[in-house]
Design a protein around this motif. Sequence first.
Motif, PDB file in Angstrom:
ATOM      1  N   GLY A 328       0.416   0.589  -2.410  1.00  0.00           N
ATOM      2  CA  GLY A 328       2.050   0.198  -2.690  1.00  0.00           C
ATOM      3  C   GLY A 328       1.894  -0.330  -1.285  1.00  0.00           C
ATOM      4  N   SER A 329       3.229  -1.172  -0.912  1.00  0.00           N
ATOM      5  CA  SER A 329       4.201  -1.174   0.622  1.00  0.00           C
ATOM      6  C   SER A 329       5.600  -1.014  -0.296  1.00  0.00           C
ATOM      7  N   LEU A 330       6.477   0.042   0.649  1.00  0.00           N
ATOM      8  CA  LEU A 330       7.750  -0.362   0.048  1.00  0.00           C
ATOM      9  C   LEU A 330       8.260   0.666   1.494  1.00  0.00           C
ATOM     10  N   LYS A 331      10.181   0.092   1.537  1.00  0.00           N
ATOM     11  CA  LYS A 331      10.360   0.046   2.891  1.00  0.00           C
ATOM     12  C   LYS A 331      11.291   1.205   2.221  1.00  0.00           C
ATOM     13  N   GLN A 332      11.917   1.295   1.316  1.00  0.00           N
ATOM     14  CA  GLN A 332      12.631   2.889   0.794  1.00  0.00           C
ATOM     15  C   GLN A 332      12.098   3.302  -0.203  1.00  0.00           C
ATOM     16  N   VAL A 333      11.674   4.309  -0.504  1.00  0.00           N
ATOM     17  CA  VAL A 333      11.200   5.401  -1.468  1.00  0.00           C
ATOM     18  C   VAL A 333      12.339   5.964  -2.290  1.00  0.00           C
ATOM     19  N   ASP A 334      12.394   6.800  -3.895  1.00  0.00           N
ATOM     20  CA  ASP A 334      13.196   7.204  -3.632  1.00  0.00           C
ATOM     21  C   ASP A 334      12.808   8.571  -5.714  1.00  0.00           C
ATOM     22  N   ALA A 335      12.606   9.422  -5.087  1.00  0.00           N
ATOM     23  CA  ALA A 335      11.726  10.425  -6.155  1.00  0.00           C
ATOM     24  C   ALA A 335      12.460  11.858  -6.766  1.00  0.00           C
ATOM     25  N   GLY A 336      13.949  10.930  -7.207  1.00  0.00           N
ATOM     26  CA  GLY A 336      15.073  11.133  -8.036  1.00  0.00           C
ATOM     27  C   GLY A 336      15.019  11.108  -9.234  1.00  0.00           C
ATOM     28  N   GLY A 337      14.197  10.584  -9.762  1.00  0.00           N
ATOM     29  CA  GLY A 337      14.371  10.383 -11.298  1.00  0.00           C
ATOM     30  C   GLY A 337      13.221  11.321 -12.165  1.00  0.00           C
ATOM     31  N   ASP A 338      13.876  10.824 -13.501  1.00  0.00           N
ATOM     32  CA  ASP A 338      13.017  12.105 -14.325  1.00  0.00           C
ATOM     33  C   ASP A 338      11.114  12.007 -14.311  1.00  0.00           C
ATOM     34  N   LYS A 339      10.418  12.559 -12.106  1.00  0.00           N
ATOM     35  CA  LYS A 339       9.228  12.460 -12.068  1.00  0.00           C
ATOM     36  C   LYS A 339       8.870  11.214 -11.979  1.00  0.00           C
TER      37      LYS A 339
END
Length: 486
Positions: A328-339
Amino acid sequence: MLHTLALFLLCAGPAAAIQCTEMPGELKQVDAGSGEVYGVNKNDNIYHWESNKWKQLSGKLSHVTVGPAGVWGVNSGTNVYKWQDNKWVHMSGALKQVDAGGDKIVSGVNVHDSVYCLNKEQILSQSSDVTYTDIEGSLKYYTCGPLGCWGVSSDNKIYYRYDVTPTACQGSRWREIWGSLVMVEVGTDGSVVGVNSAGKAYIRAGITAENPIGTSWTKLAIGFSASHVTYDAGDLWLITPKGVIYRCEINDNQCTVTPGNLKQVDAGAGEVYGVNDNDAIYHWVNNGWKQLSGKLSHVTVGPAGVWGVTSENHVYKRQDNNWVLMSGSLKQVDAGGDKILSGATGEDLISCLNKDQTRSTAVDLNYNSIEGSLKYYSCGPFGCWGVNKDNKIFYRYGVTPTACQGSRWQQIPGGLVMVEVGADGSVYGVAEGSVYKRDGICANNPIGTSWIKLGLSFTAKHVSYDAGELWVVTNTGDVYKCEVKV
């Protein structure tokens, strides 16, 4: 009637001012969780807080609870009920007190102070004949949250239960906690509040994922006697011995600057991570920043674990104390959802990973594309929020662990440069150096009602919230930790 009360944090020195509003009606018990509030009065009538007023529901209950496991209650005959399809369904079992605040588990006690719980599989079942798990010990009140369960015995001793999980709700062992309470409640974000025999309300300080029992009890100088207390999403609900209901909200935030300098910070699941201008990675441990190996331009922590991206948009996941390169390729990432994992690419395209992908140990992952264009995207228990290059704000409906792409967008009034969703559903963002909180968010109204500007004395560029603490990075890289729970 509006009362402005000084909430003296006795072990912290200065007072944090809050506003407590006397609410209509009278109740003997109230429970808040997952953005909802339910209560019962002395006649066992049941009420739901909707549109800033109490709506009476059918039926009779002596105790009601709401949380990730749904809405449950017990009546004066110790019969157990679950709210399903807008009606009360009689379930098997006999309890005098019940709690739905755990990670989709239900816990409670019977008239003999025996302790029981229901695993997640029982909660998700549509059957009314459920199988309870016995827990050794004797308690008159038992309540659970994301970091474990708390209870009080007949002689008002306080206990914490270790290793409670959705598939092993019985946990492993007890630990007695210093102090004395007649009842205790755990919030959706892990906050612990309680009332003692003298009617004094307390909150447990120092709770984190690494130290789920916290450090001490802080007395809340609320100015009236309490018989019951509950906390969720920044609101403390209190019942007096005469049944008067108070709802207390933060009005002034206690902020302290932490050591170090960061450009971005993320808080979730009781943990805090950050990165500085040199892309060095830090973890907040024992009231200080501990540097980790590696380089990241953005880091995130939440129910999906610890993830990050580099300045070249490479994606990494923290596994076995190492950073593992993922596809994958991301500049911003978030792990706050339901897993689930969500984020934005260098071209402002939006991607997410379903729960089966974040839980996999594979490095070759299957991302789901989401229509639209955002520069920042963040998820929580009630859905996902994002902002685009024009600082317009959007909410994503229909997001689930198995369908992280959701179903549709709704534009939200206002403008933000970034937005973050807390583990309890709270939404914060930054605009022109000021921090804003979304008011009125609940499961029935996940987009909330309005933006509230927080009266902070510094210029912010990044914000994150978890477990009652707002972490703010200023435009000069200073990091503030603000206590925004009562």
